[in-house]
Design a protein around this motif. Structure first.
Motif, PDB file in Angstrom:
ATOM      1  N   ILE A  40       0.587  -1.030   0.152  1.00 56.63           N
ATOM      2  CA  ILE A  40       0.059  -0.010  -0.023  1.00 56.63           C
ATOM      3  C   ILE A  40       0.938   1.202   0.046  1.00 56.63           C
ATOM      4  O   ILE A  40       1.868   1.317   0.790  1.00 56.63           O
ATOM      5  CB  ILE A  40      -0.878  -0.216   1.380  1.00 56.63           C
ATOM      6  CG1 ILE A  40      -1.752  -1.236   1.227  1.00 56.63           C
ATOM      7  CG2 ILE A  40      -1.808   1.381   1.071  1.00 56.63           C
ATOM      8  CD1 ILE A  40      -2.893  -1.322   0.168  1.00 56.63           C
ATOM      9  N   PRO A  41       0.849   2.123  -0.833  1.00 52.41           N
ATOM     10  CA  PRO A  41       1.387   3.469  -1.036  1.00 52.41           C
ATOM     11  C   PRO A  41       1.370   4.085   0.406  1.00 52.41           C
ATOM     12  O   PRO A  41       0.261   4.054   0.855  1.00 52.41           O
ATOM     13  CB  PRO A  41       0.814   4.298  -2.108  1.00 52.41           C
ATOM     14  CG  PRO A  41       0.151   3.144  -2.827  1.00 52.41           C
ATOM     15  CD  PRO A  41      -0.426   2.121  -1.901  1.00 52.41           C
ATOM     16  N   GLY A  42       2.675   4.684   0.917  1.00 55.43           N
ATOM     17  CA  GLY A  42       2.548   5.745   1.775  1.00 55.43           C
ATOM     18  C   GLY A  42       2.401   4.870   3.282  1.00 55.43           C
ATOM     19  O   GLY A  42       2.162   5.322   4.267  1.00 55.43           O
ATOM     20  N   THR A  43       2.947   3.483   3.279  1.00 54.78           N
ATOM     21  CA  THR A  43       2.807   2.681   4.714  1.00 54.78           C
ATOM     22  C   THR A  43       4.245   2.431   4.957  1.00 54.78           C
ATOM     23  O   THR A  43       4.168   1.587   5.742  1.00 54.78           O
ATOM     24  CB  THR A  43       1.958   1.413   4.062  1.00 54.78           C
ATOM     25  OG1 THR A  43       2.583   0.744   3.064  1.00 54.78           O
ATOM     26  CG2 THR A  43       0.396   1.677   4.073  1.00 54.78           C
ATOM     27  N   VAL A  87      11.413  -3.781   8.759  1.00 52.62           N
ATOM     28  CA  VAL A  87      10.617  -4.843   9.305  1.00 52.62           C
ATOM     29  C   VAL A  87       9.255  -5.151   8.047  1.00 52.62           C
ATOM     30  O   VAL A  87       8.713  -4.003   8.034  1.00 52.62           O
ATOM     31  CB  VAL A  87      10.048  -4.528  10.826  1.00 52.62           C
ATOM     32  CG1 VAL A  87       9.169  -5.540  11.064  1.00 52.62           C
ATOM     33  CG2 VAL A  87      11.119  -4.413  11.447  1.00 52.62           C
ATOM     34  N   ARG A  88       9.283  -6.225   7.633  1.00 51.07           N
ATOM     35  CA  ARG A  88       8.086  -6.457   6.713  1.00 51.07           C
ATOM     36  C   ARG A  88       6.882  -6.872   7.259  1.00 51.07           C
ATOM     37  O   ARG A  88       6.815  -7.838   7.922  1.00 51.07           O
ATOM     38  CB  ARG A  88       8.607  -7.211   5.606  1.00 51.07           C
ATOM     39  CG  ARG A  88       9.831  -7.055   4.821  1.00 51.07           C
ATOM     40  CD  ARG A  88      10.326  -8.163   4.065  1.00 51.07           C
ATOM     41  NE  ARG A  88      10.847  -9.290   5.034  1.00 51.07           N
ATOM     42  CZ  ARG A  88      10.808 -10.357   4.879  1.00 51.07           C
ATOM     43  NH1 ARG A  88      10.761 -10.843   3.452  1.00 51.07           N
ATOM     44  NH2 ARG A  88      11.143 -11.327   5.635  1.00 51.07           N
ATOM     45  N   ALA A 125       1.079  -0.321  14.823  1.00 57.32           N
ATOM     46  CA  ALA A 125       2.213  -1.008  14.498  1.00 57.32           C
ATOM     47  C   ALA A 125       3.355   0.195  13.958  1.00 57.32           C
ATOM     48  O   ALA A 125       4.483   0.061  14.222  1.00 57.32           O
ATOM     49  CB  ALA A 125       2.017  -1.930  13.357  1.00 57.32           C
ATOM     50  N   LYS A 126       2.850   1.230  13.639  1.00 59.77           N
ATOM     51  CA  LYS A 126       3.637   2.486  13.467  1.00 59.77           C
ATOM     52  C   LYS A 126       4.191   2.820  14.582  1.00 59.77           C
ATOM     53  O   LYS A 126       5.174   3.292  14.482  1.00 59.77           O
ATOM     54  CB  LYS A 126       2.898   3.557  12.636  1.00 59.77           C
ATOM     55  CG  LYS A 126       2.509   3.006  11.058  1.00 59.77           C
ATOM     56  CD  LYS A 126       1.549   4.131  10.407  1.00 59.77           C
ATOM     57  CE  LYS A 126       1.214   3.987   8.862  1.00 59.77           C
ATOM     58  NZ  LYS A 126       0.453   4.951   8.229  1.00 59.77           N
ATOM     59  N   ALA A 127       3.426   2.972  15.653  1.00 63.76           N
ATOM     60  CA  ALA A 127       3.987   3.443  16.902  1.00 63.76           C
ATOM     61  C   ALA A 127       5.076   2.517  17.331  1.00 63.76           C
ATOM     62  O   ALA A 127       6.077   3.119  17.916  1.00 63.76           O
ATOM     63  CB  ALA A 127       2.785   3.635  17.750  1.00 63.76           C
ATOM     64  N   VAL A 128       4.993   1.024  17.311  1.00 61.34           N
ATOM     65  CA  VAL A 128       5.851   0.368  17.843  1.00 61.34           C
ATOM     66  C   VAL A 128       7.146   0.501  16.680  1.00 61.34           C
ATOM     67  O   VAL A 128       8.302   0.566  17.397  1.00 61.34           O
ATOM     68  CB  VAL A 128       5.325  -0.892  17.458  1.00 61.34           C
ATOM     69  CG1 VAL A 128       6.469  -2.247  17.669  1.00 61.34           C
ATOM     70  CG2 VAL A 128       4.100  -1.548  18.572  1.00 61.34           C
ATOM     71  N   ARG A 155       7.472  -1.695   6.403  1.00 65.00           N
ATOM     72  CA  ARG A 155       6.683  -1.580   5.392  1.00 65.00           C
ATOM     73  C   ARG A 155       5.668  -2.673   5.359  1.00 65.00           C
ATOM     74  O   ARG A 155       5.636  -3.870   5.847  1.00 65.00           O
ATOM     75  CB  ARG A 155       7.730  -1.909   4.131  1.00 65.00           C
ATOM     76  CG  ARG A 155       6.750  -2.170   2.997  1.00 65.00           C
ATOM     77  CD  ARG A 155       7.676  -2.611   1.636  1.00 65.00           C
ATOM     78  NE  ARG A 155       8.924  -1.479   1.405  1.00 65.00           N
ATOM     79  CZ  ARG A 155       8.830  -0.511   0.605  1.00 65.00           C
ATOM     80  NH1 ARG A 155       7.631  -0.168   0.096  1.00 65.00           N
ATOM     81  NH2 ARG A 155       9.849   0.322   0.659  1.00 65.00           N
ATOM     82  N   PHE A 156       4.457  -1.973   5.101  1.00 67.16           N
ATOM     83  CA  PHE A 156       3.082  -2.614   5.376  1.00 67.16           C
ATOM     84  C   PHE A 156       2.677  -3.287   4.020  1.00 67.16           C
ATOM     85  O   PHE A 156       2.750  -2.658   2.815  1.00 67.16           O
ATOM     86  CB  PHE A 156       1.942  -1.768   5.857  1.00 67.16           C
ATOM     87  CG  PHE A 156       2.246  -1.356   7.503  1.00 67.16           C
ATOM     88  CD1 PHE A 156       3.055  -0.530   7.576  1.00 67.16           C
ATOM     89  CD2 PHE A 156       1.614  -2.130   8.235  1.00 67.16           C
ATOM     90  CE1 PHE A 156       3.231  -0.075   8.860  1.00 67.16           C
ATOM     91  CE2 PHE A 156       1.569  -1.551   9.584  1.00 67.16           C
ATOM     92  CZ  PHE A 156       2.513  -0.406   9.830  1.00 67.16           C
ATOM     93  N   THR A 157       2.308  -4.578   3.941  1.00 61.38           N
ATOM     94  CA  THR A 157       1.772  -5.100   2.883  1.00 61.38           C
ATOM     95  C   THR A 157       0.407  -5.780   2.951  1.00 61.38           C
ATOM     96  O   THR A 157       0.343  -6.459   4.061  1.00 61.38           O
ATOM     97  CB  THR A 157       2.776  -6.246   2.004  1.00 61.38           C
ATOM     98  OG1 THR A 157       3.850  -5.401   1.764  1.00 61.38           O
ATOM     99  CG2 THR A 157       2.245  -6.769   0.937  1.00 61.38           C
TER     100      THR A 157
END
Length: 265
Positions: free
Chosen positions: A4-7, A17-18, A45-48, A57-59
């Protein structure tokens, strides 16, 4: 599978970290019309990642393929309302629990199914009904265990498709974690739906697990330790409670795990 863009969460120059997530299980993990991930688990997760000073990076991909993808090494950790259960913990590792909500049955108000004081009464009311549930979830395990042979079960790949059939009257009722019903009933169309009593949780059904956590391979010991350390800090600061208030309207945060947080005190 889609990035996802911007993640991407940018931090110091440490190994990326994937993170894998469903992207269709609101309010834990959802996708905006612009194609961006949002939700309680995404924000947490972003805060972590920021707490760990790691780039993440989020997928997103459908839930039913996420655990095999994790085991194949495509992700380092999965998030998104994932129930901590003994069965999953046999071959994979969980972070400490950071939130807990029950499973609930939901139906359109016009069906008149609400009002049961206990599970046995509701089970009787559901007999011979068409029940929808997302495949590969703890909710499906609940339906398979408690309603086998009693109802006509329809399986769905994602919560959005399940919601659409519930609203359209193609199923009589549906089973899911409480959180998707919170999100649905906040919408204009969802006002026609009600969450049925009683709450169904691990106290009466131990196999449902003790809450939700991040899911990792057994060999990711360093990442597990770092993620738990960050969760301990975020719980102590009240950040997990703040994020849950934003996405659920009340505090779903679980207490810091005494064993995992002892080095944080």
């Amino acid at each position: 599978m889609m990035v996802i863009p911007g993640t991407e969460v940018m931090a110091q120059d440490k190994p990326e970290v994937r993170i894998g997530t469903d992207g269709g299980y609101r309010p834990w993990s959802g996708t905006t019309p612009a194609g961006e991930l949002e939700g309680f688990d995404i924000e947490l997760a972003k805060a972590v990642c920021e707490e760990m000073q790691r780039t993440c990076r989020f997928t997103s991909q459908p839930w039913e393929g996420m655990i095999p993808a994790l085991e194949q090494g495509k992700y380092d950790i999965l998030v998104g309302g994932i129930s901590i259960t003994p069965q999953r913990a046999k071959r994979l590792s969980f972070t400490q629990s950071y939130g807990n909500l029950p499973i609930n049955v939901a139906a359109k108000k016009e069906t008149g199914l609400n009002g049961s004081a206990d599970w046995l009464s509701l089970k009787t009311a559901l007999k011979n009904k068409v029940i929808g549930v997302q495949s590969g979830t703890q909710s499906q395990k609940f339906v398979d265990t408690e309603l086998k042979g009693e109802v006509d079960v329809r399986l769905y790949d994602n919560q959005d498709s399940l919601n659409l059939d519930l609203l359209a009257g193609r199923i009589d009722a549906a089973v899911a974690g409480r959180s998707p019903w919170i999100d649905l009933t906040r919408t204009e169309n969802g006002k026609a739906v009600e969450v049925l009593s009683p709450d169904l949780d691990f106290q009466d059904f131990p196999y449902l697990g003790i809450g939700v956590g991040g899911l990792l391979r057994k060999n990711e010991t360093d990442l597990l330790k770092d993620w738990d350390k960050a969760l301990c800090s975020l719980k102590e600061k009240g950040v997990v409670s703040e994020i849950s208030q934003k996405w659920f309207g009340f505090d779903i945060a679980t207490a810091p795990d005494a064993e995992r947080c002892k080095d944080n005190q």
